[in-house]
Each structure stands twice: as C-alpha cells, then as structure tokens.
Write an enzyme that holds these catalytic residues in place. Structure first.
Site, PDB file in Angstrom:
ATOM      1  N   ASN A   7       0.867  -1.172   0.000  1.00 57.28           N
ATOM      2  CA  ASN A   7       0.000   0.000   0.000  1.00 57.28           C
ATOM      3  C   ASN A   7       0.905   1.224   0.000  1.00 57.28           C
ATOM      4  OD1 ASN A   7      -1.770   2.052   0.502  1.00 57.28           O
ATOM      5  ND2 ASN A   7      -2.701   1.131   2.309  1.00 57.28           N
ATOM      6  N   HIS A 180     -12.449   3.164   0.148  1.00 57.30           N
ATOM      7  CA  HIS A 180     -12.468   2.115   1.180  1.00 57.30           C
ATOM      8  C   HIS A 180     -13.232   0.883   0.687  1.00 57.30           C
ATOM      9  CE1 HIS A 180     -12.383   5.537   4.397  1.00 57.30           C
ATOM     10  NE2 HIS A 180     -11.151   5.074   4.227  1.00 57.30           N
ATOM     11  N   ARG A 241     -10.540  15.693   7.760  1.00 55.16           N
ATOM     12  CA  ARG A 241     -11.332  16.152   6.597  1.00 55.16           C
ATOM     13  C   ARG A 241     -12.723  16.567   7.050  1.00 55.16           C
ATOM     14  NH1 ARG A 241     -10.231  10.787   3.813  1.00 55.16           N
ATOM     15  NH2 ARG A 241      -8.038  10.939   3.252  1.00 55.16           N
ATOM     16  N   GLU A 385      -8.003  -5.085   5.282  1.00 55.58           N
ATOM     17  CA  GLU A 385      -7.863  -4.756   3.863  1.00 55.58           C
ATOM     18  C   GLU A 385      -6.720  -5.537   3.221  1.00 55.58           C
ATOM     19  OE1 GLU A 385      -8.881  -0.285   3.155  1.00 55.58           O
ATOM     20  OE2 GLU A 385      -8.396  -0.514   5.265  1.00 55.58           O
TER      21      GLU A 385
END
Ligand code: AMP
Length: 398
Positions: A7, A180, A241, A385
C-alpha cells in the site's frame, strides 16, 4: 502461496506478507519519509520483535528493496529467497469507471491507472511508482491491482450522479466513486458469514470509521451507495477532513480569510474534521474520548456531532435500501470506540436497535453488539484490507 501486499503512499509504504493458505500475516511493516530526510523502515515478523531502522530512502525503489531485504534477512526474515513470494497485490486508490474489479497488472492497466491520476492526484501517482518499483525488482512475479473504488462501481446512476451540469460528467467524469471499497466489501461479506446468512439476501450498512471515514449501503451483495464522492473529502466528518459542507462555504471563507482555493482545500483536508471541530484538541478519538469523560466541551461537541452525522447516513441508507438487516462498525474508531457506537445507536431506536453493553465493550473480534431478538443486528467486524487484497491477488493469479 505467499503474497506481498503493498500500500504505497506519496512518502510512505505499508507492506504485509500473507500466507494465502493459512491467511496468516507472516511479517508486516512500514517505510516512512521516503524521499525526505530521516526516512525509516519498521519491520515486524510474526511473533517477533518490531525493529525500526533509520536509513536513507531516496525513492520508492529503494524502499521496496529494503522491504525485500528485510523479508529475506537470514536472521529475522520470513522467506529464504524472493522466489517464495508467489505474487504481489497492490492497493490502488482510484480506478475511475474503468475498473469495477481487481486486475492483473500489465502495460495496458498501468496506462489506464495513469489516466485516472487526475481523479486522485495525491494517491494514484504514488501507487504507480510503487508498482513500477516492484516490477523492477521482481520482474517475473505476477502483480495484481486492487482498487479502492471498484466495489462501489455497482452503484446505480441516481446514487452516483451529482446535481451538476451533465456535461461535467461527460467531459470530466465528475461523479461519486467512493473509497475504502476493499474494506466495505470484506466487512459486509464477513458479517453475512458470521451470521450464517446468505450475503445475497441481506441489506447491510457498513460504517468504516477510521482516520478516513465512510459509510456504504450493500444490498443483496452489491454496493448501492456510499458517502465518499469524487474524492475522499465528501461524507462523514473525519480525522482532519470536513466531510459534507455547503459548497458556498469555500468562496465565503476564501473572501473572509484572503485565502486561495488551494489554501482552502488544505483547510478542508488537513485542518477540519474532528481536529478542527474540537478546536485542535485532537484528530485521535482516544484523546476525544478522554476529553469527553473529563467533560471537555470541545470533546463533547465533537463526539456528538461526529456520531450524529454517522446516524444520519444510516438513516439515509436505510431509506436507499428500503430497510436494513445489519449495521457494521469497523476501522480504528468503529472497532475501538464503544462510546461512538453508543452515541450512534441511540438514534436507531426506530430500527429496534438495543445494544448489549457488555458485548459493546469487547475488542478485536467479530461480534454482535445488539441484544438477542433485535429487528436490526449491529456488529463490530474488524476490517482486514491487506487480507482482502491478498485474497483477490490469489484469485487472479490462480
Ligand atoms: P484507521 O484509519 O482505521 O487506522 O483509524 C485510526 C484512528 O482510529 C485513530 O486516529 C484513532 O482516532 C482511532 N483509534 C485507534 N485506536 C483507538 C482506540 N483504542 N480508541 C479509540 N479510537 C481509536
């Protein structure tokens, strides 16, 4: 097969080596400050000590070379040679409308991912650099690209279109993509598995609440809506955010503060969310929970507002699916902050939700946190993930 999952960010790179048969993580780590002074690699073999080495990493190729060196190190490595690594799975952030599935990476795929760079200027170029670096060092190892956006490509038009001139969709492909996706897919499937019910029969809402946060509606095994949009800025209030705001605030603030659009975007991405809302108390929910228990008004406001927004999305997605069977909490906050789950579930009386407080305090396991017999089941499902990427990679490589 042993699968290396990568990643890659602009200055960091996370990795895990996963044995696909046992689904065990054999080793994991992180390269930080790539291309910046003071770069370091952290490496932890399964059951072994975490080791941190400060060493120059001028670029991603050097970072990956160091990862491969750590994995094959005669003392602390977990493979004898690179030949033992059967495939590499790369997380790719934006697949635009081109990728509704994971793919084996070849020249054509690289070019198509590059075409999506405009849509994710911070992430996709970094992902491509990571893939190129890996291909250079492991030229004969098959590689797969697993896209954050792919799972959401099943959304119907009414869920992914914005109320903007249609020409902007035609010219620039401006629409909701969602992110996601690997996590939303993994968690919704796992929930069905844990409940012993067919995935295709369920209406599931997944609340992925981490530093980045998003909600998705998964109806009969397909994503039908999600809260992040063209970029990961839309939707829930996140670590830093803003999530949803009135778009007119951008112009208003630019005038009042004498800032450029770029500067305002930095505020919305880096200085807002729970960090901004808590008047800079913290972007970390551990601090916010502590603050809440102390009665700190910044923490109280932030915890309540964050949870209210999650509850609003759950309501919206219940409407989108004409009902909901299962609500899942996952990711750093979703898995570890019982207080947030409590606040959110306080809004869900209309769904017959009643929390089992003892179950809600548990950590690190797939668990139902509603009392038996509730009309809607609420669960905590730790996301994974990396494992999902490894599974996809093995499925493609065979
Ligand atoms: P993620 O992006 O999924 O890695 O989530 C990271 C975030 O999870 C952190 O910024 C924290 O806000 C939150 N988090 C992690 N551990 C805990 C914990 N034990 N209690 C509350 N929040 C946590």
């Amino acid at each position: 097969m042993k699968v290396l999952v990568i990643n890659c960010g602009s200055s960091s790179l996370k990795f895990q080596l996963i044995d696909s048969e046992s689904e065990q993580c054999l080793a994991k780590g992180l390269c930080e400050r790539i291309g910046i002074e003071g770069s370091m690699i952290t490496y932890t073999p399964d059951g072994g000590e975490k080791e941190k080495t400060v060493t120059p990493m001028p670029d991603h190729t050097e970072a990956i070379r160091l990862v491969l060196e750590a994995l094959t190190n005669p003392k602390t490595g977990v493979v004898r040679s690179l030949d033992e690594i059967g495939a590499v799975g790369h997380r790719v952030v934006h697949g635009g409308e081109k990728f509704a599935q994971s793919v084996i990476i070849d020249e054509e795929v690289m070019a198509a991912v590059e075409e999506c760079n405009d849509l994710a200027p911070l992430h996709n170029p970094a992902n491509l650099i990571g893939i190129n670096a890996c291909r250079k060092l492991m030229p004969s190892t098959p590689m797969a690209g697993v896209f954050d956006t792919a799972f959401h490509q099943t959304m119907p038009e009414e869920a992914y279109m914005y109320g903007l001139p249609y020409a902007y969709y035609q010219k620039y492909k401006i629409r909701r993509y969602g992110f996601h996706g690997t996590s939303h897919s993994y968690v919704s499937r796992r929930a069905a598995e844990v409940l012993g019910k067919p995935y295709e029969d369920l209406k599931i809402i997944v609340c992925h609440l981490g530093n980045g946060a998003s909600v998705s509606a998964v109806k009969n095994g397909k994503c039908v809506d999600t809260s992040m949009g063209l970029t990961p800025l839309e939707g829930l209030i996140m670590g830093t955010r803003s999530g949803d705001i009135d778009p007119a605030i951008i112009e208003f603030l630019a005038h009042k503060e004498g800032k450029s659009i770029d500067e305002i975007m930095t505020v919305l991405n880096k200085k807002s969310g729970v960090l901004g809302l808590s008047d800079n108390l913290s972007s970390d929910f551990r601090d916010l929970e502590d603050g809440y228990h102390r009665g700190d008004e910044n923490a109280v406001r932030t915890m309540k507002t964050f949870s209210y927004h999650v509850a609003k999305y759950i309501g919206a997605y219940t409407a989108a699916m004409n009902g909901v069977d299962v609500i899942c909490f996952t990711a750093g906050v979703g898995e570890n902050a019982p207080l947030v789950r409590n606040f959110v579930c306080e809004y869900l009386g209309y769904l017959g939700v009643e929390l089992d407080q003892e179950a809600n305090r548990k950590r690190g396991e797939d668990i139902v946190i509603t009392v038996p017999g509730c009309r809607t089941t609420v669960m905590v499902i730790p996301t994974n993930e990396e494992l999902a990427i490894a599974r996809e990679t093995v499925r493609l490589v065979g």
